[in-house]
Write an enzyme that holds these catalytic residues in place. Structure first.
Site, PDB file in Angstrom:
ATOM      1  N   HIS A 131      -7.088   7.480 -27.535  1.00 50.99           N
ATOM      2  CA  HIS A 131      -7.393   6.482 -28.548  1.00 50.99           C
ATOM      3  C   HIS A 131      -8.451   6.959 -29.541  1.00 50.99           C
ATOM      4  CE1 HIS A 131      -7.521   2.618 -30.284  1.00 50.99           C
ATOM      5  NE2 HIS A 131      -8.763   2.398 -29.918  1.00 50.99           N
TER       6      HIS A 131
ATOM      7  N   ARG B 163      -8.758   2.147 -24.277  1.00 50.44           N
ATOM      8  CA  ARG B 163      -9.261   1.364 -25.410  1.00 50.44           C
ATOM      9  C   ARG B 163     -10.612   0.713 -25.111  1.00 50.44           C
ATOM     10  NH1 ARG B 163      -3.921  -1.885 -27.049  1.00 50.44           N
ATOM     11  NH2 ARG B 163      -3.598  -1.689 -24.814  1.00 50.44           N
ATOM     12  N   GLN B 164     -10.922   0.542 -23.802  1.00 50.87           N
ATOM     13  CA  GLN B 164     -12.243  -0.017 -23.450  1.00 50.87           C
ATOM     14  C   GLN B 164     -13.189   1.173 -23.240  1.00 50.87           C
ATOM     15  OE1 GLN B 164     -12.837  -3.358 -23.376  1.00 50.87           O
ATOM     16  NE2 GLN B 164     -14.987  -3.153 -22.818  1.00 50.87           N
TER      17      GLN B 164
ATOM     18  N   GLU C  20       0.847  -1.194   0.000  1.00 54.40           N
ATOM     19  CA  GLU C  20       0.000   0.000   0.000  1.00 54.40           C
ATOM     20  C   GLU C  20       0.884   1.246   0.000  1.00 54.40           C
ATOM     21  OE1 GLU C  20      -2.953  -0.128   3.073  1.00 54.40           O
ATOM     22  OE2 GLU C  20      -3.953  -1.853   2.180  1.00 54.40           O
TER      23      GLU C  20
ATOM     24  N   LYS D 294      -7.517  -3.704 -40.675  1.00 59.66           N
ATOM     25  CA  LYS D 294      -7.100  -4.612 -39.595  1.00 59.66           C
ATOM     26  C   LYS D 294      -8.327  -5.109 -38.845  1.00 59.66           C
ATOM     27  CE  LYS D 294      -5.750  -3.383 -35.178  1.00 59.66           C
ATOM     28  NZ  LYS D 294      -4.969  -2.624 -34.187  1.00 59.66           N
TER      29      LYS D 294
ATOM     30  N   THR E  38       0.314  -4.982 -34.282  1.00 62.44           N
ATOM     31  CA  THR E  38      -0.380  -4.146 -35.280  1.00 62.44           C
ATOM     32  C   THR E  38       0.609  -3.591 -36.295  1.00 62.44           C
ATOM     33  OG1 THR E  38      -2.126  -3.560 -33.726  1.00 62.44           O
ATOM     34  CG2 THR E  38      -1.785  -2.042 -35.558  1.00 62.44           C
TER      35      THR E  38
ATOM     36  N   ASP F 255       0.714   5.662 -35.422  1.00 58.79           N
ATOM     37  CA  ASP F 255      -0.325   5.067 -34.578  1.00 58.79           C
ATOM     38  C   ASP F 255      -0.324   5.756 -33.212  1.00 58.79           C
ATOM     39  OD1 ASP F 255      -2.404   3.386 -34.016  1.00 58.79           O
ATOM     40  OD2 ASP F 255      -1.253   1.529 -34.063  1.00 58.79           O
TER      41      ASP F 255
ATOM     42  N   ASP G  16      -4.541   0.925 -38.955  1.00 49.37           N
ATOM     43  CA  ASP G  16      -5.940   0.468 -38.943  1.00 49.37           C
ATOM     44  C   ASP G  16      -6.876   1.618 -39.306  1.00 49.37           C
ATOM     45  OD1 ASP G  16      -6.335   1.928 -36.550  1.00 49.37           O
ATOM     46  OD2 ASP G  16      -5.790   0.202 -35.330  1.00 49.37           O
TER      47      ASP G  16
HETATM   48  C1  R5P Z   1      -5.652   0.003 -31.795  1.00 50.20           C
HETATM   49  O1  R5P Z   1      -6.725   0.319 -32.239  1.00 50.20           O
HETATM   50  C2  R5P Z   1      -4.565   0.971 -31.497  1.00 50.20           C
HETATM   51  O2  R5P Z   1      -4.657   2.127 -32.270  1.00 50.20           O
HETATM   52  C3  R5P Z   1      -3.198   0.340 -31.688  1.00 50.20           C
HETATM   53  O3  R5P Z   1      -3.020   0.063 -33.050  1.00 50.20           O
HETATM   54  C4  R5P Z   1      -3.084  -0.925 -30.904  1.00 50.20           C
HETATM   55  O4  R5P Z   1      -3.561  -0.735 -29.610  1.00 50.20           O
HETATM   56  C5  R5P Z   1      -1.659  -1.405 -30.844  1.00 50.20           C
HETATM   57  O5  R5P Z   1      -1.624  -2.593 -30.106  1.00 50.20           O
HETATM   58  P1  R5P Z   1      -0.593  -3.731 -30.431  1.00 50.20           P
HETATM   59  O6  R5P Z   1       0.770  -3.104 -30.454  1.00 50.20           O
HETATM   60  O7  R5P Z   1      -0.764  -4.703 -29.288  1.00 50.20           O
HETATM   61  O8  R5P Z   1      -0.957  -4.348 -31.713  1.00 50.20           O
END
Ligand code: R5P
Length: 301
Positions: free
Chosen positions: A127, A93-94, A36, A191, A228, A220, A168
């Site tokens: 994101h 991302r969530q 803690e 993707k 990715t 990215d 993507d």
């Molecule tokens: C996904 O939509 C994000 O923009 C990144 O492309 C993704 O989070 C990268 O994650 P990783 O390196 O694990 O493929």
């Protein structure tokens, strides 16, 4: 302004403080044997505008807990206005329910931060551009694209034989923005991610977009596993691209991403200092660019 750095962003906070010409004030931290944490702001901050800098990269829960405690300490010590600078905003991302029964982790974090009483938030390359709208407090959303564009120009890559690539479709707005700055052509890779296993597949890049191009510059928001950008690079190579470089804001670099990237056909990887890359994760092909001047500018507003 009184600026305090959490343990995940010490060097970045120092740089921000230097640009702003304010002291980078220390926080007392103590970790108990059970893990803690106790944090204390020793400085008198009654009525002050306080900035707390703490990035939420892995260990994400630990770094968030420290951020929560720093904000609470600032509020309880009488700060009038508290700005949380969270250069990498973990759990972003969530941002919605992908499959029935899931938690919206991002919203949970936002609710905690707002219930603690933050008055504003600064973050870098979230994101999705819609994330700031999920807050009720003002959010200054800083983009590292200008830093990337400068580096691309410095390297002399803003030429007709280079193409900007989003790995993507989700990154299409980002790639259009940097293409506008640099007056370059762009395209996106198609993707897909399996929502259960997390496995990624890439299928194509927009037809005709890479014909006659020698170099692809992938941009990215983050690199986690590295899959990715690696799969994107393999696809581009098959399409005849000779040289591939990557720009990604957040160097999360999970698992064996550093080895994977170092051994890959990618020539160089540029990231920023929103996430600290520990020595054991650094690799020869990696360069770190600083977003400190951009964050300092956002705090001046
Ligand atoms: C996904 O939509 C994000 O923009 C990144 O492309 C993704 O989070 C990268 O994650 P990783 O390196 O694990 O493929």
């Amino acid at each position: 302004m009184k600026l305090f750095a959490g343990t995940s962003s010490k060097a970045l906070a120092q740089k921000i403080a230097k640009v702003l010409n304010v002291p980078d004030l220390s926080v007392e931290q103590h970790i108990f044997p059970d893990g803690e944490r106790r944090v204390r702001i020793p400085e008198k901050i009654v009525g002050d505008s306080v900035v707390v800098v703490q990035s939420a990269y892995p260990p994400v829960d630990t770094n968030y807990m420290e951020l929560f405690f720093l904000i609470d300490a600032a509020k309880r010590s009488g700060a009038e206005f508290v700005t949380a600078v969270v250069p990498y905003f973990g759990y972003q991302r969530q941002d919605h329910i992908f499959r029935d029964g899931e938690a919206v982790s991002l919203e949970v974090i936002i609710r905690i931060l707002e219930s603690l009483g933050i008055d504003s938030l600064v973050s870098v390359d979230m994101h999705s551009v819609k994330i700031p709208d999920m807050f009720t407090v003002p959010v200054r959303h800083v983009s590292a694209l200008s830093v990337f564009a400068e580096e691309i120009k410095k390297q002399g890559w803003n030429t007709g034989d280079s193409v900007l690539i989003s790995p993507d479709m989700g990154g299409i707005a980002r790639i259009k923005e940097i293409a506008d700055i640099l007056h370059m052509s762009y395209a996106a890779v198609e993707k897909n991610r399996d929502r259960t296993t997390g496995d990624i597949t890439v299928t194509s890049v927009q037809e005709g977009s890479v014909i006659g191009k020698k170099r692809a510059i992938m941009v990215d928001d983050m690199i986690s596993s590295g899959k990715t950008v690696l799969l994107g690079a393999q696809l581009l190579k098959k399409q005849g691209i000779e040289e591939i470089v990557v720009f990604a804001t957040h160097a999360v670099l999970s698992e064996d991403a550093p080895e994977r990237l170092e051994k890959s056909l990618i020539k160089h990887v540029f990231v920023t200092d929103t996430v600290v890359v520990p020595e054991k994760k650094q690799f020869a092909k990696l360069s770190v660019l600083s977003v400190a001047p951009l964050l300092a500018k956002a705090l001046e507003k």
